[in-house]
Scaffold this motif. Structure first.
Motif, PDB file in Angstrom:
ATOM      1  N   SER A 410       0.819  -1.208   0.000  1.00  0.00           N
ATOM      2  CA  SER A 410       0.000   0.000   0.000  1.00  0.00           C
ATOM      3  C   SER A 410       0.852   1.257   0.000  1.00  0.00           C
ATOM      4  O   SER A 410       0.447   2.298  -0.515  1.00  0.00           O
ATOM      5  CB  SER A 410      -0.942   0.001   1.199  1.00  0.00           C
ATOM      6  OG  SER A 410      -0.208  -0.086   2.408  1.00  0.00           O
ATOM      7  N   GLU A 411       2.031   1.195   0.593  1.00  0.00           N
ATOM      8  CA  GLU A 411       2.929   2.343   0.643  1.00  0.00           C
ATOM      9  C   GLU A 411       4.331   1.851   0.940  1.00  0.00           C
ATOM     10  O   GLU A 411       4.521   0.752   1.458  1.00  0.00           O
ATOM     11  CB  GLU A 411       2.497   3.326   1.729  1.00  0.00           C
ATOM     12  CG  GLU A 411       2.516   2.725   3.119  1.00  0.00           C
ATOM     13  CD  GLU A 411       2.047   3.709   4.179  1.00  0.00           C
ATOM     14  OE1 GLU A 411       2.443   4.880   4.106  1.00  0.00           O
ATOM     15  OE2 GLU A 411       1.304   3.303   5.079  1.00  0.00           O
ATOM     16  N   SER A 452      -0.604   1.204   8.245  1.00  0.00           N
ATOM     17  CA  SER A 452       0.156   2.249   7.565  1.00  0.00           C
ATOM     18  C   SER A 452       1.443   2.552   8.318  1.00  0.00           C
ATOM     19  O   SER A 452       1.586   2.225   9.494  1.00  0.00           O
ATOM     20  CB  SER A 452      -0.677   3.535   7.458  1.00  0.00           C
ATOM     21  OG  SER A 452      -0.995   4.025   8.755  1.00  0.00           O
TER      22      SER A 452
END
Length: 833
Positions: A410-411, A452
């Protein structure tokens, strides 16, 4: 036993009554509370981690209110506090002359803070020197704030690179809400005298005269040697200095965006930007070539050694798609990378998906231009790209070990100590070497599901070696924070100063963090040692809110008319007695879906003019329904979809005993105003409606000039409204002359004969949603003799800003809803009180 129970019940009841009697009473919220609130802006640690600078925005009641698009920073002051202990001090004292200071930007050595300010005649750059304590204005020309966001660019610790506007031009971000009135009054005065012409001519289809427009300068402001001009252009944006401070890159406006008749407008169509790249010391600049027609805003990223620049741009050719380019610093020559294989997504907001590793490897987030069957419909992957080599997909540990083709990162965040990156996938934290060796799942075996990487971010420059990461773990509407120790792999819960505290920034070594909380009792800022404290409170404001009663939030789960699972919320009046049926107002906004997080407009600690705690304080429940629409980018009929999420939410609120089915209202602002217009033409379930700044006639709104720029020399170049219709929120897909039927059937105006609900329309004459939208709907109701009120606020834009007008608006909202929704006995009680 019954006698004992009865006695015990009396004792409990008496105790409860005594507690209630001694508890501090809380008063209802009023519009004036909005004008007492202070807000926190930027929060930034110094490069050495020894200081923290933050922006505190003064209350709205003490300053000029018409600088809407400065986001309250026109009331800002920059405060400084020692990270290890000591009292904060105000460096700028903007209250003395009504000035604002914001965007604190530390010099690399931490000895100076550059900032923007409204002190003087416009927006200028000021620099505060820590050694002398002096605050000095460093620019004569005006600055456009958006052109330097998010930070002013330092070239080393001495030079500051600043793009200035052409001589005599004012900041649009500062003047956009006032320039029409200023120019109109000037031109009207000329007209009344009759001695000078007031003509203004706009042209289309002729030869471009863009190069003849006035130019501003990109300047280097030295600590000792004054100001040097590096380049000139009509406008600059996104100034970035290489990590070693030797080179700069910026985007200059090369031309205005010119629509093509055969193509739909892209969302947020922007002017064409060309690359300027050069040395900070000599001032030499050369424009990047290699067939780049346009560079995407917010996409410039320097390599760690400053030898190259990565960006997203469009090559020459009308049908060309966006590509990733690598540009050499020494000569500005740019080469496309993986042009035939990858399709990067140009950012409309946020990060462009370009990351350099600490060893100079470039990664791009993109989809394959020709996806395989397994890749169809997936989110973009991260790819390693280089000149003369095919792109290589960067795998997560889960995909590498199991072959899960749809597992993506995702990142990612570069590791400053190695040619590797950190990434998140499937709830785990991965360490991924870029030499082709296998990635490692560093949180394998942990029950913690990471969502995250909170710190560092893709652009944070951290000290090597990186010893700690801050990761976020989703928890309902909020997020738990954990410190990840790079060496041991241990995850430790971070103790936040309060349950509501949000992470703001981290010191470069990861040892300290700044947290902010905007709670129902006030706004607070802390510096906290990671991972478990202690925390030191450095700011406490808005504490008057502890004496204000707060409405009660309740979540709702329900299904749309098509069977889709949806979530909504209902805000109940303060002190709501269970089982009471309240007069209820649905706040609607087509396309918005609620989740576990309560609605923004339901926060007590919120200075927004439409804070719905004010409705709750007046005795109304406020329903926030999800309103699903066909995704943006696909031509559809939003008008036809309005009721599918709203009416089932109303039914649910009635079923749960919160809403009185005979006293229902509806209101919405902007696209919510369109939603309100549309709903009252589709149903008569609502006894009152309020449409604020709404869209009623898609055909007439499509081409009307934005009232804020109507008197400018190039009003026709503002394509914001058109792009929203063709490619964005309004979902029309084409201009009206190509699909007139879609525009007609989605415009509530053409169903106005069906309206049975008393409707109040609220709008400002400087609204970019033309006030004529309200005029048309109102006159159509007036023509039919239907109950309506058109409340016009002169000088106001899309959201009211004047304290006097906000007070007036709320009194009219209360009056309209009370007239149409409250029972006669309730109205009598209010009259007595």
């Amino acid at each position: 036993m019954n006698r004992i129970a009865a006695v015990f019940a009396l004792i409990v009841a008496g105790a409860a009554a005594l507690l209630a009697q001694n508890a501090p009473s809380r008063r209802p919220m009023t519009p004036d509370d909005l004008f007492r609130m202070e807000d926190v802006g930027d929060v930034v640690f110094s490069p050495d981690g020894n200081w923290l600078a933050y922006v505190l925005k003064r209350a709205k009641s003490v300053t000029f209110h018409k600088w809407d698009y400065l986001d309250g920073n026109d009331r800002g002051d920059i405060w400084l506090v020692p990270a290890q202990g000591g009292a904060p001090r105000n460096l700028t004292d903007g209250a003395a002359d009504g000035a604002g200071f914001w965007m604190p930007s530390w010099s690399p050595d931490g000895k100076r803070i550059a900032m923007l300010s409204t002190r003087g005649d416009d927006v200028h750059v000021f620099v505060w020197d820590r050694a002398t304590g002096q605050l000095t204005r460093r620019t004569d020309a005006t600055i456009e704030p958006w052109s330097v966001a998010p930070r002013l660019a330092w070239a080393g610790s001495a030079d500051l690179l600043v793009p200035t506007l052409p001589k005599g031009k004012r900041s649009e971000q500062l003047t956009i809400e006032t320039q029409t009135a200023d120019e109109a009054m000037k031109q009207w005065a000329k007209n009344f005298k009759g001695a000078e012409s007031t003509v203004s001519v706009l042209e289309s289809g002729g030869a471009s005269n863009f190069e003849k427009r006035p130019k501003g300068d990109l300047v280097a402001i030295g600590a000792a040697d004054g100001t040097r001009v590096l380049a000139s252009a009509a406008a600059f944006s996104e100034v970035r200095v290489s990590p070693d401070g030797t080179h700069f890159a910026a985007l200059r406006q090369a031309d205005v965006y010119r629509p093509e008749a055969a193509k739909s407008l892209p969302l947020m169509a922007a002017n064409l930007s060309a690359l300027v790249i050069g040395q900070t010391s000599s001032g030499g600049a050369s424009q990047g070539a290699s067939g780049i027609r346009d560079v995407v805003l917010r996409s410039l990223r320097w390599s760690p050694d400053g030898s190259a620049l990565a960006l997203i741009g469009y090559p020459a050719g009308a049908d060309a798609r966006a590509q990733v380019f690598r540009c050499r610093a020494r000569d500005g020559v740019c080469l496309a990378l993986a042009a035939e294989e990858l399709d990067p997504t140009p950012p409309i907001y946020g990060n462009p998906g370009l990351v350099w590793s600490s060893r100079g490897s470039l990664l791009v987030q993109a989809k394959r231009r020709t996806p395989s069957k397994d890749e169809e419909g997936t989110t973009p992957d991260w790819w390693l790209v280089a000149e003369g080599a095919p792109p290589r997909k960067i795998a997560s540990a889960a995909r590498a070990s199991s072959g899960m083709t749809k597992t993506v990162l995702s990142e990612i965040v570069p590791d400053p100590s190695a040619n590797a990156v950190w990434g998140v996938s499937d709830g785990h934290l991965d360490w991924i070497p870029l030499d082709g060796s296998a990635p490692r799942n560093r949180t394998e075996g942990s029950d913690v599901k990471i969502g995250s990487i909170v710190w560092p971010t893709m652009e944070t420059r951290v000290r090597a070696p990186l010893r700690r990461l801050v990761v976020g773990v989703p928890k309902g509407a909020s997020m738990d924070l954990f410190a990840f120790d790079v060496e041991s792999g241990k995850l430790t819960p971070i103790v936040r100063p309060s349950e509501d505290a949000d992470f703001k920034d981290c010191s470069p070594d990861g040892s300290l963090a700044a947290f902010e909380a905007a709670t129902r009792d006030g706004t607070y800022l802390w510096i906290s040692a990671l991972p478990s404290g202690p925390a030191r409170k450095i700011l406490e404001t808005n504490t008057f809110l502890s004496g204000v009663a707060e409405g009660v939030m309740k979540p709702l789960s329900y299904k749309s008319t098509e069977g889709q699972d949806l979530k909504g919320w209902i805000l109940l009046p303060p002190g709501y007695p269970e089982g009471t049926k309240c007069p209820t107002v649905a706040d609607v906004y087509a396309g918005y879906l609620y989740g576990d997080k309560p609605p923004y407009l339901a926060r007590l600690n919120l200075s927004h003019a439409l804070n719905h705690q004010l409705l709750a304080a007046h005795g109304y429940a406020v329903l926030f329904p999800s309103m699903p629409l066909t995704p943006e980018g696909t031509a559809s009929d939003p008008y036809m979809e309005l009721s599918k999420g709203v009416l089932p939410a109303v039914d649910k609120a009635i079923e749960l005993g919160y809403a009185d089915p005979k006293r229902l209202g509806v209101m919405g602002q902007s696209f919510g105003g369109f939603s309100t217009y549309g709903l009252v033409t589709q149903t008569d379930r609502f006894g009152a409606a309020i449409a604020l700044a709404g869209l009623s006639d898609f055909i007439s709104l499509y081409g009307v000039f934005d009232a804020r720029v109507r008197y400018t020399d190039h009003a026709q170049e503002n394509l914001f409204q058109m792009s929203l219709f063709e490619s964005g929120q309004t979902r029309m897909g084409n201009p009206p002359w190509k699909d007139i039927g879609r525009y007609l059937r989605n415009s509530p105006l053409f169903y106005v004969d069906r309206v049975k609900t008393p409707l109040m329309i609220i709008q400002g004459d400087m609204d970019y949603v033309s006030m004529q939208q309200g005029e048309q709907f109102f006159t159509a109701l007036y023509r039919q003799g239907k109950r309506a009120a058109f409340v016009r606020y002169w000088g106001e834009g899309h959201v009211l800003e004047s304290p006097a007008n906000i007070r007036d608006m709320w009194q009219r909202i209360y009056g309209w809803l009370d007239e149409n929704l409250k029972k006669p006995d309730e109205k009598k009680e209010e009259t007595k009180s």
